[in-house]
Scaffold this motif. Structure first.
Motif, PDB file in Angstrom:
ATOM      1  N   TRP A   1       0.839  -1.205   0.000  1.00 50.92           N
ATOM      2  CA  TRP A   1       0.000   0.000   0.000  1.00 50.92           C
ATOM      3  C   TRP A   1       0.876   1.258   0.000  1.00 50.92           C
TER       4      TRP A   1
ATOM      5  N   LYS B   1       3.923   1.512  -1.044  1.00 50.37           N
ATOM      6  CA  LYS B   1       4.567   1.613  -2.361  1.00 50.37           C
ATOM      7  C   LYS B   1       3.627   2.273  -3.369  1.00 50.37           C
ATOM      8  N   GLN B   2       2.361   1.908  -3.295  1.00 49.21           N
ATOM      9  CA  GLN B   2       1.363   2.523  -4.181  1.00 49.21           C
ATOM     10  C   GLN B   2       1.272   4.024  -3.893  1.00 49.21           C
TER      11      GLN B   2
ATOM     12  N   ASP C   1       4.143   5.802  -5.293  1.00 38.72           N
ATOM     13  CA  ASP C   1       4.046   5.934  -6.752  1.00 38.72           C
ATOM     14  C   ASP C   1       2.973   6.946  -7.158  1.00 38.72           C
TER      15      ASP C   1
ATOM     16  N   ASN D   1      -0.183   6.972  -6.495  1.00 34.17           N
ATOM     17  CA  ASN D   1      -1.198   6.125  -7.105  1.00 34.17           C
ATOM     18  C   ASN D   1      -2.270   5.721  -6.084  1.00 34.17           C
TER      19      ASN D   1
ATOM     20  N   HIS E   1      -8.086   4.244  -4.767  1.00 33.52           N
ATOM     21  CA  HIS E   1      -7.446   3.193  -5.563  1.00 33.52           C
ATOM     22  C   HIS E   1      -6.529   3.775  -6.627  1.00 33.52           C
ATOM     23  N   GLN E   2      -5.960   2.861  -7.440  1.00 33.64           N
ATOM     24  CA  GLN E   2      -5.099   3.286  -8.557  1.00 33.64           C
ATOM     25  C   GLN E   2      -5.671   4.500  -9.288  1.00 33.64           C
TER      26      GLN E   2
END
Lengths: 184, 184, 184, 184, 184, 184
Positions: free
Chosen positions: E57, E59-60, E63, E65, E84-85
């Protein structure tokens, strides 16, 4: 096989995977002696542990970020010496080492550290090299003191040794000091 | 700095980043001579090219996949020798090399290849070592022939050399042959 | 599903993960026959082995570095054919293949290799394609010999087959030869 | 070269790097027509753009995550069709496509989408396939409507097309519906 | 520790590794209630599962994201909310959430989603935010309906919930709608 | 947006990509003041530099390896504070910080460092936190001295500041000391 020659008796040999068994044997036959000051000794339980560590050491070497070498005295593995991660922005690094019990008292480590200092200051052009020793580790502290390092710090609780924190002493050597000393 | 000692005159030194300028100088001062048989010579246009290649060579070494070393003759860089990618499943690899013009005729390459063969068969336990030479490259072919390699193949159009294909001759040496030869 | 059509009977189908069970079945029902010359047969012990290998084959294909395809004869999987790693600098690659016992004698492999040669020389513009066969593998050697490859080498101990080394024969076909042959 | 055969006239060919120039030519000669509904057309300014995109498509294919294929009509590239990222947890994916102006009106896309649906439901065992079209793109919407997809959504501002948002219509087809339809 | 403050009672706290046990406890004590609509609940069988998920999570988040945050009500973990993304090309994303049974009926989720919408539209400059709910999940659907989202789609078999597919309802909110609503 | 609240006036906000322009503005308007002791100030020549650095900071945070946060005083960015790489084996880390000229003299940094120490000792369970200051940087050294850190070392030539080495002073605070101090 690839080695830095120190003198007629000593060479510092880059560890390669085929040295794993020999290195494990060195640790295993000096286990009680080494674990007094080295926090990772208990983690080494078979040659396979070195099969996975040696490639990481070589990767570090490939990244121009120091090395891990076996100290060979008259051809036999007697200890290890490493140049740790290099801080290129500030031109400094640190040295770590240990020697088997039976190889003590022959000046092996002093000569080895001298060779690594020469490499660090001349080949790699570093400005400062540090050695950190356990505050109570007299044998280890004798090396930088004998070589003229200056004691620069005393880090309280600097290292976790099998569950207990102990203090570290920081020694520093500068390139210009080493050059002057060499002249004498 | 880390080197495999061949004899009193020669050592094979692992290339590290601080050797880039010296290696480029070797190529640049032997450019016309070397480009006759080496397909990559024209790609080398500044020491910076070696700044990026040397870390890849060290990465290969760290992966236990061969090495690239400078041949030092009486301390001076005279050529290079490499053990290429290792085929561990089939216990084989190949050797590549070149020597500066001024260093020819002293047996430097023959002695260097011998040392690498010893390393490959004894330290790395390989079963077979191959050398591939341009079919018209007499100097290069003389090395494996002098050392007792067997000519095993003639690969038509085996290499693209500056736009034209030329043939390669394949030489092979087996571990048991080398052992027997060494006995003599 | 994605396939290179050879003729009315044969197509070469890129392996995808959903083919794992079918490919394992092919190996498993031809195990004794195939292991005589293929060193990896014993490693294949369940369809799951292909679940992890097929993605690596597709990764290789995605890297423009050859392919692994199932040979479908009248819709049924009869063998495999691959274009191995491509040496783009020297415009060459090699072909590997095997066929189930029951599919022998129908010219399936000869036609399949022809199709891959056409692809390699026309679509990929390669200059040379190599086939390596076990020296004692008559069926395999018959393919390049029938197609007009030239025998270029005999590699002693070229492959480790279940613990014993055996020799490999190297065959080569050049783009210009294939073009001339096709004209006839 | 590796293709899914749709019928005697059409095949869906996996894009490989050597198709970059041909694919660019398709876009470039249909630029005005295609950019009305495709947001990325203006980004494609030379075949080199596809040299870097095609490997990413193949990587996606290698990851078992859909594909990008050229629609070949009587051997000539007429458009493209893709199965986008696959949601394996929920057994669904979506299809995207476009056709050159000159290839319209021949049922090419309807037949191509049918083939991809068969692949998605039979080979890949998906449960649901989605198609998203620009709300004003009549030609594109005609495809799922003709094939019996159900209109499941109208996403306001679903896509940014050259700086302006426009709505997308979502169509869905379930595996059981496709199976029943195929029976008729 | 790093949190987005919603109001005096609620804050949305980025999950870090040291929250794993607390988050697992939340799931474990609401297991029956949550698994009715959340497909992953059964996969969570120990705090260690979150030890590996939380870094993904983060890492997202790193990013750019989206994020995963714990909803803290008066200091206690009561549920989670995620962005979310992010589809940056089309300036949209979606929100997911769940609340423990004991924390229902206090307007916690409505206020939390409002805060995330403000973040998405003001800080991240998105144009559209979507919420997808199980068609039969009345509590979940009440949130976007109360906040003025428009129902844009009904995705048949949109999600696999413990082996059975169920439908999803798609709700959308546009930046300009949210701005107008906020003015009132 | 995600922030650690220090008190009514101050919060420490994790840097996200949309903060790049604001952070660059802080540096750019304090350039002369900050470059006296910060070696990287001259490298920052546009907001784009932070567009690439902030994701690396977030990656470090995602790896559970410290954070970089903006110090917001009454809502405005006034400086930054970071918890550097964490040495989990030895339960220690270090803190770095700087403040804009106009925000000096309000106790902002002292309060911010206190909050980070609480986080490090309570949430992350570290045993030791270090602060390193330029030996001549009185303002910076005042922070650990005011908070009761012990001066543990004086590292000669510890940092390269625009071409010249200068000394660093090392301060250390232990978890048990901080706990005792907080009691008072």
């Amino acid at each position: 096989m690839f080695a830095l020659r120190v003198d007629q008796e000593i060479e510092l040999q880059l560890f390669q995977p085929h040295h794993a068994a020999e290195l494990y044997w060195l640790i295993d036959t000096n286990r009680l002696y080494l674990r007094e000051w080295l926090p990772w000794v208990d983690n080494m339980t078979s040659p396979a542990d070195y099969q996975s560590i040696i490639p990481m050491w070589l990767k570090q070497f490939a990244d121009n970020n120091g090395f891990n070498a076996g100290i060979r005295y008259k051809g036999h593995l007697a200890g290890t010496i490493s140049l740790h991660q290099i801080d290129w922005r500030n031109s400094q690094s640190s040295i770590g080492y240990y020697l088997a019990l039976h190889a003590q008292g022959k000046g092996i480590m002093t000569r080895s550290v001298q060779a690594v200092l020469n490499h660090a200051f001349h080949d790699l052009n570093l400005n400062r090299v540090e050695i950190r020793c356990g505050a109570g580790n007299k044998k280890s502290r004798a090396i930088p003191e004998r070589l003229g390092f200056m004691q620069e710090g005393w880090i309280r609780d600097g290292e976790n040794l099998y569950g207990a924190f102990h203090d570290l002493v920081v020694y520093g050597m500068l390139s210009r000091e080493w050059a002057n000393r060499a002249v004498k």
